[in-house]
Design a protein around this motif. Structure first.
Motif, mmCIF file in Angstrom:
data_model
loop_
_atom_site.group_PDB
_atom_site.id
_atom_site.type_symbol
_atom_site.label_atom_id
_atom_site.label_comp_id
_atom_site.label_asym_id
_atom_site.label_seq_id
_atom_site.Cartn_x
_atom_site.Cartn_y
_atom_site.Cartn_z
ATOM 1 N N SER B 185 31.691 48.971 55.591
ATOM 2 C CA SER B 185 32.848 48.665 55.170
ATOM 3 C C SER B 185 33.950 49.398 55.733
ATOM 4 O O SER B 185 33.595 49.997 55.924
ATOM 5 C CB SER B 185 32.968 48.544 54.005
ATOM 6 N N GLY B 186 34.990 49.197 55.719
ATOM 7 C CA GLY B 186 36.494 49.726 55.639
ATOM 8 C C GLY B 186 37.519 48.703 55.739
ATOM 9 O O GLY B 186 37.652 47.737 54.989
ATOM 10 N N PHE B 187 39.012 49.659 55.666
ATOM 11 C CA PHE B 187 39.981 49.221 55.551
ATOM 12 C C PHE B 187 41.190 49.974 55.910
ATOM 13 O O PHE B 187 41.180 51.139 56.782
ATOM 14 C CB PHE B 187 40.097 49.547 53.802
ATOM 15 N N SER B 188 42.081 49.006 55.697
ATOM 16 C CA SER B 188 43.744 49.442 56.435
ATOM 17 C C SER B 188 44.493 50.613 55.076
ATOM 18 O O SER B 188 44.588 49.564 54.600
ATOM 19 C CB SER B 188 44.304 49.251 56.918
ATOM 20 N N LEU B 189 45.395 51.222 55.583
ATOM 21 C CA LEU B 189 46.317 51.375 54.050
ATOM 22 C C LEU B 189 47.833 52.276 54.901
ATOM 23 O O LEU B 189 47.572 52.725 55.926
ATOM 24 C CB LEU B 189 45.796 52.585 53.094
ATOM 25 N N LYS B 190 48.392 51.851 54.346
ATOM 26 C CA LYS B 190 49.814 52.051 55.003
ATOM 27 C C LYS B 190 49.978 53.807 54.303
ATOM 28 O O LYS B 190 50.608 54.581 55.122
ATOM 29 C CB LYS B 190 50.990 51.231 54.602
ATOM 30 N N ASN B 191 49.561 53.834 53.140
ATOM 31 C CA ASN B 191 49.608 55.324 52.589
ATOM 32 C C ASN B 191 48.618 55.801 51.722
ATOM 33 O O ASN B 191 47.663 54.873 51.608
ATOM 34 C CB ASN B 191 50.836 55.228 51.283
ATOM 35 N N LEU B 192 48.492 57.240 51.986
ATOM 36 C CA LEU B 192 47.203 57.956 51.414
ATOM 37 C C LEU B 192 47.221 57.796 50.015
ATOM 38 O O LEU B 192 47.139 59.402 49.797
ATOM 39 C CB LEU B 192 46.582 59.528 51.516
ATOM 40 N N GLN B 193 47.219 56.977 49.804
ATOM 41 C CA GLN B 193 46.812 56.193 47.912
ATOM 42 C C GLN B 193 46.281 56.167 47.196
ATOM 43 O O GLN B 193 44.889 55.892 47.798
ATOM 44 C CB GLN B 193 48.116 55.841 47.608
ATOM 45 N N GLY B 194 45.054 57.307 45.797
ATOM 46 C CA GLY B 194 44.049 56.746 45.509
ATOM 47 C C GLY B 194 42.832 57.750 46.519
ATOM 48 O O GLY B 194 43.270 57.976 47.470
ATOM 49 N N GLU B 195 41.895 57.608 45.722
ATOM 50 C CA GLU B 195 40.564 57.696 46.503
ATOM 51 C C GLU B 195 40.374 57.252 47.473
ATOM 52 O O GLU B 195 40.113 56.640 47.305
ATOM 53 C CB GLU B 195 39.572 58.483 45.213
ATOM 54 N N LEU B 196 39.249 57.659 49.006
ATOM 55 C CA LEU B 196 39.097 56.808 49.545
ATOM 56 C C LEU B 196 37.846 55.290 49.474
ATOM 57 O O LEU B 196 37.699 54.717 49.006
ATOM 58 C CB LEU B 196 38.057 57.156 50.571
#
Lengths: 457, 429
Positions: B185-196
């Motif tokens: 699975s995967g995901f995209s983020l604009k900002n590195l908030q929180g744990e992966l």
């Protein structure tokens, strides 16, 4: 590109480094129901470096081939970033410096763009005029030239130009019970001029495809459940590649593949031998001939299964070091900006001693399956292949055509059920394997008789 | 970038082509790669790409290259014109009309490499602690930045500056001689908030992978309910769009829905949007490949087909209205039952977690393996399954919807709930 020798940059390579220049040329022309929907060329070129520092890799690339120093420095910085944090202290690779120059480009006069377009339109017109009852038709030409130069800090050097060109024909028909499609391909290793001389040489492929489609239009749905089947060479090839080959890639073995448990053990019928060929089979070039891989390793054939026993895995330098064996030359990268990964080259089950006709005669209630659409498998060797062409077999005789179906199973179990292997060998060279990056691969094989799960209604 | 595009504009104008478009993209990638629990590679790439499309005398061709000096572009223009001269004439070739010039910006230009490294370290630590039987096969965490400039001969002028973090992990579980199927699975983020592990469906899928060490086969064949997971839904939905609503399906006339615009094609509980501009979706886009400013659209509204997903060419060819975007970034409206309530209503069926299947037929018939899935009976999830095949029809799958869950997962690219439907043939050993 034609930068065949990178020796002028050897003084830049201090740590273990691979420096690669690469250019990929593609051309794609597609007619859909007579409409030209794609008429496209692409060229992607550049330089990359991969640097190894105490067990950590750094990679960098640039489209500007003047940036050799930059990419080496950037790759070194990337390796150092990890090295200072991870401190792996792995030993250096055993030095090796093979050299190879292989140019599979045509020596013939290149066709003009007009001549190529006329050729394709000739094929499309042939289909349109001869088979007016079709609902739709697709004629696609795909050409890819991969040209690489490699130099490693150990002195390994490679220049290669490996082209492929192939047509894909897809026909569809609807006589009132829903659309039915069938496809076939023609071509392989070599540029257009070496693979295609005149459109009429391909008419037989198209006629044969239409015949299958007409039968498929009257076809039946396969019955779900386990069945004894004869899998023709393309399906045997995809089984060898997807379901067995991937499990024997050393990085996937380390990632938990079931092949880790089978090494040295009986994993298939004793009739089955399965090999990932480097470049040559019985004196002829394989579909994707690799003489030195993208880490500078001289390639060798990798016997994965020998008479039913799993013999070994496919390696790059790092995995070979981990397992304490020689690298096998399976490290390959698709574009200049891609790092080499462990990839298959030309994977096939070896021919046996039976005839396909005898194989079909010996099946009382089963299927003869010919053409895959796509295939997927996982680290347990459980696989799924779409099948778009096949026939029922009743009392040893071919019967009605089948509508699209899916077959599945656990590949090592399926190979244990093999009771006959045909004595011929057919290669196909239109496949692309996806594993982070795409890469062209060759698939081959004889036909095999085995027990397999049919997904049906 | 402007200099190069000006050069293209001038050269193409001089070349007397009727219409043209040029798209120049400069991209940089910073990527951390892991094999198992080890950092294996850091990869940085810079690349350029210029795409040039010309239409001359109703003949069209495209070329792309990554060398952007004047000499290379001059050669490419010569080649693409030669290519277009060999093309057949087609009055339906076109480029986008004049629109207001716009500049778009999204996400960070530069990666926070130290934060990426520490997030990955923490990810490995937590996976090892919480799921000791998990084998991470391949994990890739990247930051992609691109500057794109689109111009055409109708004075369209768009520029886009986009940065995005992307993460995916491929894994399986191993315990002695037992191995589970891989999952990912995967995901995209604009900002590195929180744990992966907090994003997407990763944490849940890791837990399921361990449970699949004890997967069982199902005996026999039955027609039952399936609850499609958010991860599985993406594959099925992409196939549904391509089979019934895309260019190929409509141009060939093979789509079963070719005459169904404005009509009910799915269950009234289904509302499907494509929203590349939505603030809910981190990894969206701003323009279509044929040069229109992208808009958020509703494809299916309470079961009624509101838009085909066809390009400008597809629209000209079929006399249908073009889609106002290039698809993707799908958002499905939530339902009013929670996942547990949905499971409790299933007499016999599966939780359908990943589809490994053949390409659907032109009529939407599909058949494949239900990977990483679970057997459901009498309202309870009973056990993980292996070697289970599913077959059905995509149109019927979405017509037969029973419930849509309240819970949804945001992957940064799309937002999906669980969907319960029926009429699927499920076959085991």
């Amino acid at each position: 590109m034609k930068v065949k020798n990178l020796n002028q940059y050897s003084s830049y390579l201090s740590r273990y480094t691979e420096l690669r220049f690469q250019e990929n040329h593609t051309m794609s022309i597609a007619f859909l129901k007579g409409n030209l929907v794609q008429n496209y060329k692409n060229s992607t070129s550049g330089v990359s470096a991969r640097v190894y520092s105490n067990g950590s890799w750094g990679f960098a690339s640039s489209p500007d081939t003047d940036n050799v120093k930059y990419v080496i420095e950037a790759a070194t910085q990337n390796a150092t970033f990890l090295d200072v944090r991870e401190k792996k202290s792995t030993t250096a690779f055993t030095a090796d410096n093979p050299k190879s120059e292989k140019d599979f480009g045509t020596k013939k006069t290149r066709y003009t763009q007009n001549e190529i377009m006329d050729f394709i339109q000739g094929l499309d017109s042939y289909i349109e005029l001869k088979y007016p009852d079709l609902n739709s038709r697709t004629v696609v030409l795909n050409c890819l030239d991969m040209e690489k130069s490699l130099l490693t800090s150990d002195g390994a050097a490679l220049y290669s130009l490996i082209p492929r060109s192939y047509f894909r024909f897809s026909l569809s028909m609807d006589k009132g019970s829903g659309p039915v499609e069938a496809y076939d391909t023609a071509g392989g290793l070599g540029q257009f001029e070496d693979n295609f001389s005149a459109p009429d040489k391909l008419f037989g492929t198209i006629d044969n495809l239409y015949e299958h489609l007409a039968k498929k239009n009257e076809g039946i749905y396969a019955s779900a459940g386990p069945k004894v089947c004869a899998l023709d060479s393309e399906l045997a090839g995809i089984l060898a590649h997807e379901a067995i080959g991937h499990t024997a890639e050393a990085d996937l073995v380390l990632g938990g593949s079931v092949a880790a448990d089978y090494l040295g053990k009986e994993s298939a019928s004793s009739l089955v031998s399965l090999v990932d060929f480097a470049h040559t089979y019985e004196g002829k070039d394989c579909p994707v001939p690799i003489h030195i891989d993208d880490e500078g390793t001289k390639t060798e054939d990798m016997v994965i299964i020998d008479k039913g026993i799993l013999k070994g895995y496919m390696h790059n330098k790092k995995s070979a070091q981990h397992f304490g064996v020689k690298p096998t030359g399976n490290a390959r990268a698709y574009e200049y900006f891609d790092e080499p990964l462990i990839r298959m080259r030309n994977t096939a089950i070896l021919p046996g001693e039976s005839k396909l006709s005898d194989m079909i005669s010996s099946i009382d209630d089963g299927y003869y399956l010919i053409k895959p659409s796509n295939g997927q498998a996982d680290t347990t060797s459980e696989f799924m292949f779409g099948v778009v062409l096949g026939y029922e077999v009743k009392g040893g005789k071919l019967g009605r055509a089948l509508k699209d179906l899916t077959i599945s199973g656990v590949a090592f179990d399926v190979l244990k059920s093999v009771t006959m292997i045909s004595d011929d060998m057919t290669w196909s060279n239109t496949g692309m394997c996806g594993k982070k990056q795409l890469i062209p691969v060759g698939l081959g094989g004889p036909a095999i008789k085995c027990k397999i799960n049919i997904g049906g209604r | 970038m402007t200099d190069i595009l000006n050069y293209c504009y001038t050269s193409l104008t001089k070349a007397n082509v009727d219409k043209f478009q040029c798209v120049l993209t400069k991209s940089t990638l910073y990527e951390m790669n892991m094999e198992g629990n080890d950092f294996s590679l850091i990869r940085t790439t810079i690349d350029n790409k210029i795409n040039i499309t010309v239409i001359k005398d109703r003949r069209k061709a495209d070329i792309s290259l990554n060398r952007i000096n004047e000499r290379a572009i001059e050669e490419a223009i010569k080649t693409v014109i030669e290519l277009s001269n060999t093309s057949q004439q087609d009055p339906d070739y076109d480029i986008s009309p004049k629109q207001e010039a716009q500049q778009f910006t999204s996400g960070p230009d530069k990666p926070d490499t130290e934060r990426m490294y520490s997030l990955l370290k923490e990810f490995i630590k937590k996976v090892s602690a919480s799921y000791p039987m998990i084998l991470l096969s391949e994990t890739v965490f990247s930051h992609n930045h691109s500057l794109t400039h689109f111009i055409n001969s109708n004075s369209v002028d768009f520029s886009i500056n986009k940065g995005i973090y992307r993460f995916y992990s491929l894994f399986s579980s191993k315990d002695a001689d037992k191995t589970s199927s891989f999952n990912y699975s995967g995901f995209s983020l604009k900002n590195l908030q929180g744990e992966l592990l907090e994003h997407g469906s990763l944490n849940e899928l890791l837990g399921q992978s361990v449970e699949h060490l004890h997967a069982q086969t199902i005996q026999g064949k039955f027609i039952g309910d399936v609850i499609i997971t958010p991860d599985c839904l993406d594959d099925l939905l992409q196939s549904y769009i391509a089979t019934y609503l895309g260019d190929r399906a409509l141009i060939t006339g093979l789509s079963l829905f070719k005459d169904k615009l404005g009509q009910m094609i799915a269950h009234p509980k289904l509302t499907l949007h494509s929203k590349p501009l939505s603030p809910e979706v981190d990894d969206g886009y701003f323009i279509t490949s044929d040069g229109f400013a992208a808009e958020d659209i509703t494809i299916i509204d309470k079961g009624i087909l509101r838009s085909f997903m066809i390009s400008l060419y597809g629209a000209n060819k079929t006399n249908l209205e073009r889609a106002k975007n290039s698809g993707g970034n799908f958002i499905i409206e939530p339902g009013d039952k929670n996942f547990g309530e949905m499971v409790s209503t299933v007499k016999k069926g599966i939780l359908f977690a990943r589809y490994s299947g053949g390409m659907p037929s032109a009529n939407g018939d599909f058949s494949g393996v239900a990977k990483n899935s679970y057997f459901i009976e009498d309202g309870k999830i009973k056990y993980p399954v292996t070697e289970v095949m599913v077959s059905g029809n995509l149109a019927k799958l979405f017509k037969n919807i029973v419930e849509i869950s309240k819970e949804r997962i945001n992957f940064g690219t799309s937002i999906y709930p669980y969907i319960q439907t029926n009429g699927v043939t499920i076959s085991g050993k």
